[in-house]
Design a protein around this motif. Structure first.
Motif, PDB file in Angstrom:
ATOM      1  N   ILE A  21      49.178  57.829  36.598  1.00  0.00           N
ATOM      2  CA  ILE A  21      48.865  57.185  35.320  1.00  0.00           C
ATOM      3  C   ILE A  21      48.136  55.861  35.492  1.00  0.00           C
ATOM      4  O   ILE A  21      47.441  55.420  34.588  1.00  0.00           O
ATOM      5  N   TYR A  22      48.281  55.242  36.665  1.00  0.00           N
ATOM      6  CA  TYR A  22      47.609  53.953  36.907  1.00  0.00           C
ATOM      7  C   TYR A  22      46.093  54.103  36.869  1.00  0.00           C
ATOM      8  O   TYR A  22      45.379  53.127  36.689  1.00  0.00           O
ATOM      9  N   GLN A  23      45.577  55.323  37.023  1.00  0.00           N
ATOM     10  CA  GLN A  23      44.127  55.535  36.996  1.00  0.00           C
ATOM     11  C   GLN A  23      43.554  55.514  35.583  1.00  0.00           C
ATOM     12  O   GLN A  23      42.343  55.457  35.413  1.00  0.00           O
ATOM     13  N   ASN A  24      44.427  55.537  34.583  1.00  0.00           N
ATOM     14  CA  ASN A  24      43.990  55.504  33.190  1.00  0.00           C
ATOM     15  C   ASN A  24      43.473  54.101  32.865  1.00  0.00           C
ATOM     16  O   ASN A  24      44.220  53.125  32.917  1.00  0.00           O
ATOM     17  N   LEU A  25      42.193  54.002  32.522  1.00  0.00           N
ATOM     18  CA  LEU A  25      41.580  52.702  32.222  1.00  0.00           C
ATOM     19  C   LEU A  25      42.237  52.016  31.032  1.00  0.00           C
ATOM     20  O   LEU A  25      42.216  50.795  30.924  1.00  0.00           O
ATOM     21  N   ASP A  26      42.808  52.799  30.124  1.00  0.00           N
ATOM     22  CA  ASP A  26      43.403  52.241  28.913  1.00  0.00           C
ATOM     23  C   ASP A  26      44.913  52.063  29.026  1.00  0.00           C
ATOM     24  O   ASP A  26      45.579  51.796  28.030  1.00  0.00           O
ATOM     25  N   LEU A  27      45.460  52.224  30.224  1.00  0.00           N
ATOM     26  CA  LEU A  27      46.908  52.087  30.393  1.00  0.00           C
ATOM     27  C   LEU A  27      47.346  50.664  30.065  1.00  0.00           C
ATOM     28  O   LEU A  27      46.753  49.695  30.541  1.00  0.00           O
ATOM     29  N   ARG A  63      47.089  50.661  41.966  1.00  0.00           N
ATOM     30  CA  ARG A  63      45.635  50.792  41.915  1.00  0.00           C
ATOM     31  C   ARG A  63      45.000  50.305  43.217  1.00  0.00           C
ATOM     32  O   ARG A  63      44.090  50.937  43.753  1.00  0.00           O
ATOM     33  N   ILE A  64      45.488  49.190  43.728  1.00  0.00           N
ATOM     34  CA  ILE A  64      44.928  48.639  44.970  1.00  0.00           C
ATOM     35  C   ILE A  64      45.262  49.545  46.155  1.00  0.00           C
ATOM     36  O   ILE A  64      44.413  49.760  47.027  1.00  0.00           O
ATOM     37  N   LYS A  65      46.476  50.100  46.194  1.00  0.00           N
ATOM     38  CA  LYS A  65      46.819  51.046  47.273  1.00  0.00           C
ATOM     39  C   LYS A  65      45.851  52.219  47.283  1.00  0.00           C
ATOM     40  O   LYS A  65      45.411  52.666  48.343  1.00  0.00           O
ATOM     41  N   GLU A  66      45.526  52.722  46.094  1.00  0.00           N
ATOM     42  CA  GLU A  66      44.575  53.835  45.988  1.00  0.00           C
ATOM     43  C   GLU A  66      43.187  53.383  46.418  1.00  0.00           C
ATOM     44  O   GLU A  66      42.478  54.117  47.118  1.00  0.00           O
ATOM     45  N   ASP A  82      32.234  48.939  42.687  1.00  0.00           N
ATOM     46  CA  ASP A  82      32.505  49.038  41.246  1.00  0.00           C
ATOM     47  C   ASP A  82      32.998  50.435  40.867  1.00  0.00           C
ATOM     48  O   ASP A  82      33.912  50.578  40.056  1.00  0.00           O
ATOM     49  N   ALA A  83      32.394  51.463  41.441  1.00  0.00           N
ATOM     50  CA  ALA A  83      32.812  52.844  41.146  1.00  0.00           C
ATOM     51  C   ALA A  83      34.258  53.061  41.604  1.00  0.00           C
ATOM     52  O   ALA A  83      35.039  53.723  40.906  1.00  0.00           O
ATOM     53  N   ILE A  84      34.600  52.504  42.743  1.00  0.00           N
ATOM     54  CA  ILE A  84      35.978  52.616  43.239  1.00  0.00           C
ATOM     55  C   ILE A  84      36.925  51.907  42.282  1.00  0.00           C
ATOM     56  O   ILE A  84      37.993  52.430  41.948  1.00  0.00           O
ATOM     57  N   ALA A  85      36.536  50.731  41.818  1.00  0.00           N
ATOM     58  CA  ALA A  85      37.370  49.971  40.875  1.00  0.00           C
ATOM     59  C   ALA A  85      37.673  50.807  39.639  1.00  0.00           C
ATOM     60  O   ALA A  85      38.831  50.900  39.212  1.00  0.00           O
ATOM     61  N   PHE A  86      36.660  51.441  39.078  1.00  0.00           N
ATOM     62  CA  PHE A  86      36.864  52.271  37.887  1.00  0.00           C
ATOM     63  C   PHE A  86      37.682  53.517  38.207  1.00  0.00           C
ATOM     64  O   PHE A  86      38.533  53.924  37.430  1.00  0.00           O
ATOM     65  N   GLU A  87      37.440  54.101  39.362  1.00  0.00           N
ATOM     66  CA  GLU A  87      38.166  55.321  39.739  1.00  0.00           C
ATOM     67  C   GLU A  87      39.668  55.074  39.849  1.00  0.00           C
ATOM     68  O   GLU A  87      40.467  55.936  39.508  1.00  0.00           O
ATOM     69  N   VAL A  88      40.054  53.893  40.318  1.00  0.00           N
ATOM     70  CA  VAL A  88      41.490  53.618  40.489  1.00  0.00           C
ATOM     71  C   VAL A  88      42.138  53.012  39.245  1.00  0.00           C
ATOM     72  O   VAL A  88      43.337  52.785  39.233  1.00  0.00           O
ATOM     73  N   GLY A  89      41.347  52.759  38.190  1.00  0.00           N
ATOM     74  CA  GLY A  89      41.946  52.344  36.926  1.00  0.00           C
ATOM     75  C   GLY A  89      41.614  50.961  36.418  1.00  0.00           C
ATOM     76  O   GLY A  89      42.082  50.573  35.347  1.00  0.00           O
ATOM     77  N   PHE A  96      39.568  43.667  39.291  1.00  0.00           N
ATOM     78  CA  PHE A  96      39.706  44.433  40.535  1.00  0.00           C
ATOM     79  C   PHE A  96      39.608  43.500  41.735  1.00  0.00           C
ATOM     80  O   PHE A  96      40.471  43.516  42.617  1.00  0.00           O
ATOM     81  N   TYR A  97      38.566  42.679  41.778  1.00  0.00           N
ATOM     82  CA  TYR A  97      38.385  41.769  42.908  1.00  0.00           C
ATOM     83  C   TYR A  97      39.561  40.796  43.037  1.00  0.00           C
ATOM     84  O   TYR A  97      40.062  40.561  44.133  1.00  0.00           O
ATOM     85  N   GLN A  98      40.004  40.234  41.910  1.00  0.00           N
ATOM     86  CA  GLN A  98      41.117  39.285  41.942  1.00  0.00           C
ATOM     87  C   GLN A  98      42.394  39.947  42.457  1.00  0.00           C
ATOM     88  O   GLN A  98      43.079  39.393  43.314  1.00  0.00           O
ATOM     89  N   SER A  99      42.707  41.121  41.939  1.00  0.00           N
ATOM     90  CA  SER A  99      43.916  41.828  42.365  1.00  0.00           C
ATOM     91  C   SER A  99      43.821  42.245  43.829  1.00  0.00           C
ATOM     92  O   SER A  99      44.785  42.113  44.583  1.00  0.00           O
ATOM     93  N   PHE A 100      42.663  42.737  44.225  1.00  0.00           N
ATOM     94  CA  PHE A 100      42.478  43.191  45.605  1.00  0.00           C
ATOM     95  C   PHE A 100      42.680  42.030  46.574  1.00  0.00           C
ATOM     96  O   PHE A 100      43.410  42.152  47.555  1.00  0.00           O
ATOM     97  N   LYS A 101      42.050  40.909  46.266  1.00  0.00           N
ATOM     98  CA  LYS A 101      42.142  39.747  47.150  1.00  0.00           C
ATOM     99  C   LYS A 101      43.572  39.196  47.181  1.00  0.00           C
ATOM    100  O   LYS A 101      44.068  38.805  48.244  1.00  0.00           O
ATOM    101  N   LYS A 102      44.236  39.192  46.035  1.00  0.00           N
ATOM    102  CA  LYS A 102      45.605  38.690  45.957  1.00  0.00           C
ATOM    103  C   LYS A 102      46.544  39.540  46.825  1.00  0.00           C
ATOM    104  O   LYS A 102      47.411  39.018  47.514  1.00  0.00           O
ATOM    105  N   ILE A 103      46.340  40.847  46.812  1.00  0.00           N
ATOM    106  CA  ILE A 103      47.233  41.757  47.536  1.00  0.00           C
ATOM    107  C   ILE A 103      46.874  41.878  49.013  1.00  0.00           C
ATOM    108  O   ILE A 103      47.752  41.909  49.864  1.00  0.00           O
ATOM    109  N   THR A 104      45.574  41.918  49.338  1.00  0.00           N
ATOM    110  CA  THR A 104      45.167  42.152  50.735  1.00  0.00           C
ATOM    111  C   THR A 104      44.716  40.893  51.476  1.00  0.00           C
ATOM    112  O   THR A 104      44.658  40.895  52.699  1.00  0.00           O
TER     113      THR A 104
END
Length: 120
Positions: A21-27, A63-66, A82-89, A96-104
């Protein structure tokens, strides 16, 4: 957490793992609460108490794990960041960049570059 909160989180976890469900853009917390037929505030409280995280942080970690799986695969050569960001939700590049950098600790581009350097 109460046994009810733990039971609810088990259902949330199953929806995340099985249905992705995390892949749903509107979640949103609201949409998930409706989908699960539970009160929004109760769902929020259950997530906070069982994970120590708010809804967005909890979902974004999946989303970041995916995204990491994709960036570590051959698909990374085909898809743009960008396509990866949309694909994972994620519905925008900035979050996406902020979350990715915060986690990794790395930007998605740096992660991809390091992964290519380490796996020629």
């Amino acid at each position: 957490p109460t046994s009810e909160e733990l039971a609810l989180m088990k259902l949330v976890y199953e929806a995340i793992i099985k249905d992705k469900i995390y892949q749903n853009l509107d979640l949103s917390l609201e949409s998930l609460a409706k989908q699960m037929d539970v009160n929004r505030n109760y769902l929020s409280k259950a997530i906070n108490k069982t994970t120590g995280k708010n809804f967005n942080t909890y979902i974004n970690e999946y989303r970041i794990k995916e995204a990491i799986k994709i960036l570590s695969s051959n698909k990374a050569n085909i898809l743009s960041i960008d396509a990866i960001a949309f694909e994972v939700g994620f519905n925008n590049r900035t979050s996406f960049y902020q979350s990715f950098k915060k986690i990794t600790g790395l930007s998605p581009s740096d992660f991809k570059k390091n992964n290519i350097d380490n796996n020629p």
